[in-house]
Motif scaffolding. Structure first.
Motif, PDB file in Angstrom:
ATOM      1  N   ALA A  22       0.826  -1.209   0.000  1.00 33.59           N
ATOM      2  CA  ALA A  22       0.000   0.000   0.000  1.00 33.59           C
ATOM      3  C   ALA A  22       0.861   1.260   0.000  1.00 33.59           C
ATOM      4  O   ALA A  22       0.578   2.225  -0.731  1.00 33.59           O
ATOM      5  N   ARG A  23       1.927   1.262   0.796  1.00 32.86           N
ATOM      6  CA  ARG A  23       2.767   2.456   0.902  1.00 32.86           C
ATOM      7  C   ARG A  23       3.527   2.707  -0.397  1.00 32.86           C
ATOM      8  O   ARG A  23       3.628   3.857  -0.867  1.00 32.86           O
ATOM      9  N   LEU A  24       4.073   1.665  -1.004  1.00 32.08           N
ATOM     10  CA  LEU A  24       4.825   1.858  -2.243  1.00 32.08           C
ATOM     11  C   LEU A  24       3.906   2.322  -3.376  1.00 32.08           C
ATOM     12  O   LEU A  24       4.335   3.099  -4.237  1.00 32.08           O
ATOM     13  N   ARG A  25       2.676   1.878  -3.377  1.00 28.78           N
ATOM     14  CA  ARG A  25       1.723   2.394  -4.372  1.00 28.78           C
ATOM     15  C   ARG A  25       1.457   3.877  -4.142  1.00 28.78           C
ATOM     16  O   ARG A  25       1.377   4.659  -5.094  1.00 28.78           O
ATOM     17  N   GLU A  26       1.334   4.269  -2.875  1.00 26.44           N
ATOM     18  CA  GLU A  26       1.155   5.690  -2.563  1.00 26.44           C
ATOM     19  C   GLU A  26       2.351   6.498  -3.050  1.00 26.44           C
ATOM     20  O   GLU A  26       2.213   7.659  -3.447  1.00 26.44           O
ATOM     21  N   ASP A  27       3.528   5.873  -3.016  1.00 30.46           N
ATOM     22  CA  ASP A  27       4.751   6.545  -3.451  1.00 30.46           C
ATOM     23  C   ASP A  27       4.884   6.611  -4.967  1.00 30.46           C
ATOM     24  O   ASP A  27       5.850   7.192  -5.485  1.00 30.46           O
ATOM     25  N   GLY A  28       3.939   6.008  -5.671  1.00 26.56           N
ATOM     26  CA  GLY A  28       3.954   6.084  -7.126  1.00 26.56           C
ATOM     27  C   GLY A  28       4.591   4.908  -7.835  1.00 26.56           C
ATOM     28  O   GLY A  28       4.762   4.950  -9.059  1.00 26.56           O
ATOM     29  N   LEU A  29       4.942   3.863  -7.098  1.00 23.07           N
ATOM     30  CA  LEU A  29       5.517   2.689  -7.745  1.00 23.07           C
ATOM     31  C   LEU A  29       4.412   1.768  -8.256  1.00 23.07           C
ATOM     32  O   LEU A  29       3.314   1.717  -7.700  1.00 23.07           O
ATOM     33  N   GLN A  30       4.725   1.065  -9.313  1.00 22.26           N
ATOM     34  CA  GLN A  30       3.874  -0.020  -9.775  1.00 22.26           C
ATOM     35  C   GLN A  30       4.211  -1.218  -8.897  1.00 22.26           C
ATOM     36  O   GLN A  30       5.361  -1.645  -8.831  1.00 22.26           O
ATOM     37  N   VAL A  31       3.226  -1.759  -8.212  1.00 23.36           N
ATOM     38  CA  VAL A  31       3.495  -2.794  -7.218  1.00 23.36           C
ATOM     39  C   VAL A  31       2.905  -4.136  -7.639  1.00 23.36           C
ATOM     40  O   VAL A  31       1.711  -4.249  -7.925  1.00 23.36           O
TER      41      VAL A  31
END
Length: 242
Positions: A22-31
């Motif tokens: 969830a956090r990495l998606r918030e950071d703009g990464l494709q997860v």
């Protein structure tokens, strides 16, 4: 394929792994996430696939699927792990099969995922491997021989990758949480007396949340700390400072 940065998280369905996704998606990464429960992982990842991280062919197939979908893996987060059953206790009392089960998930898993992802990182000249280890890899948890040894190995695997692949533009680090409230630890922390015993050993007076561990992964995965590699980032509320 995408020009955006891509992260692959193992064990992304619950607990710390879910928070990391969830956090990495918030950071703009494709997860992308792999887990034995892909439907739950799909709730927080853009791409989820069922995978047993202890199975070489399963891991290789999952990594190939992520590369086919996104074209690259910039960040690998080796999060999938287990503590072992109550039988995994002191050395002479731990059944061999329980020792093997803990190490197969906690050590073989990160090795297989890293082994599968690293060739594509080497080819691109960049990448970051982040192992979710534990403070148990730095100080021994009493009565948890298999878990302590496995997390020490996960930490040293990150250091080994950092040393061997630095010239290829690849970094590797370990995040070492202390006690975190997750579905894996709730059996203990939901018992008031046991929770008090744990929190009395933590200077800040409480256990961590999965989101606080995800914060650490977010910082490492951001690329802002580009000179940091081979490091054990301790997130424990001061527990190991005592």
């Amino acid at each position: 394929m995408t020009a955006e940065r891509v992260a692959l998280v193992t064990g992304g369905a619950s607990g710390i792994g879910r928070a990391i996704c969830a956090r990495l998606r918030e950071d703009g990464l494709q997860v992308a996430a792999v887990d034995l429960k892909p439907d739950a992982a799909a709730e927080v990842a853009m791409f989820a696939r069922g995978c047993d991280v202890t199975d070489e062919s399963d891991v290789d197939s999952a990594v190939a699927a992520v590369l086919d979908r996104f074209g690259a893996i910039d960040v690998l987060v080796n999060n999938a792990g287990i503590t072992g059953s109550q039988a995994a206790t002191t050395c002479h009392e731990t059944p061999v099969e329980e020792w093997d089960r803990v190490h197969t998930v906690n050590v073989r898993g990160p090795f297989l995922a890293s082994r599968a992802v690293l060739p594509s990182m080497v080819a691109r000249g960049s990448g970051h491997v982040i192992n979710i280890a534990s403070i148990a890899g730095l100080v021994a948890f009493p009565g948890r021989c298999a878990y302590t040894a496995s997390k020490g190995a996960a930490l040293m695997l990150a250091k080994s990758i950092a040393v061997d692949y630095a010239a290829a533009g690849i970094r590797a680090n370990a995040v070492c949480p202390g006690m975190v409230y997750t579905p894996m630890t709730s059996w203990r922390l939901d018992q008031p007396a046991l929770r008090t015993q744990v929190e009395d050993r933590i200077p800040v007076g409480r256990v961590a949340t999965p989101d606080e561990i995800a914060d650490a992964v977010s910082v490492l995965a951001s690329g802002r700390m580009s000179y940091v590699t081979g490091h054990a980032l301790v997130i424990d509320g001061g527990m190991t400072a005592l």
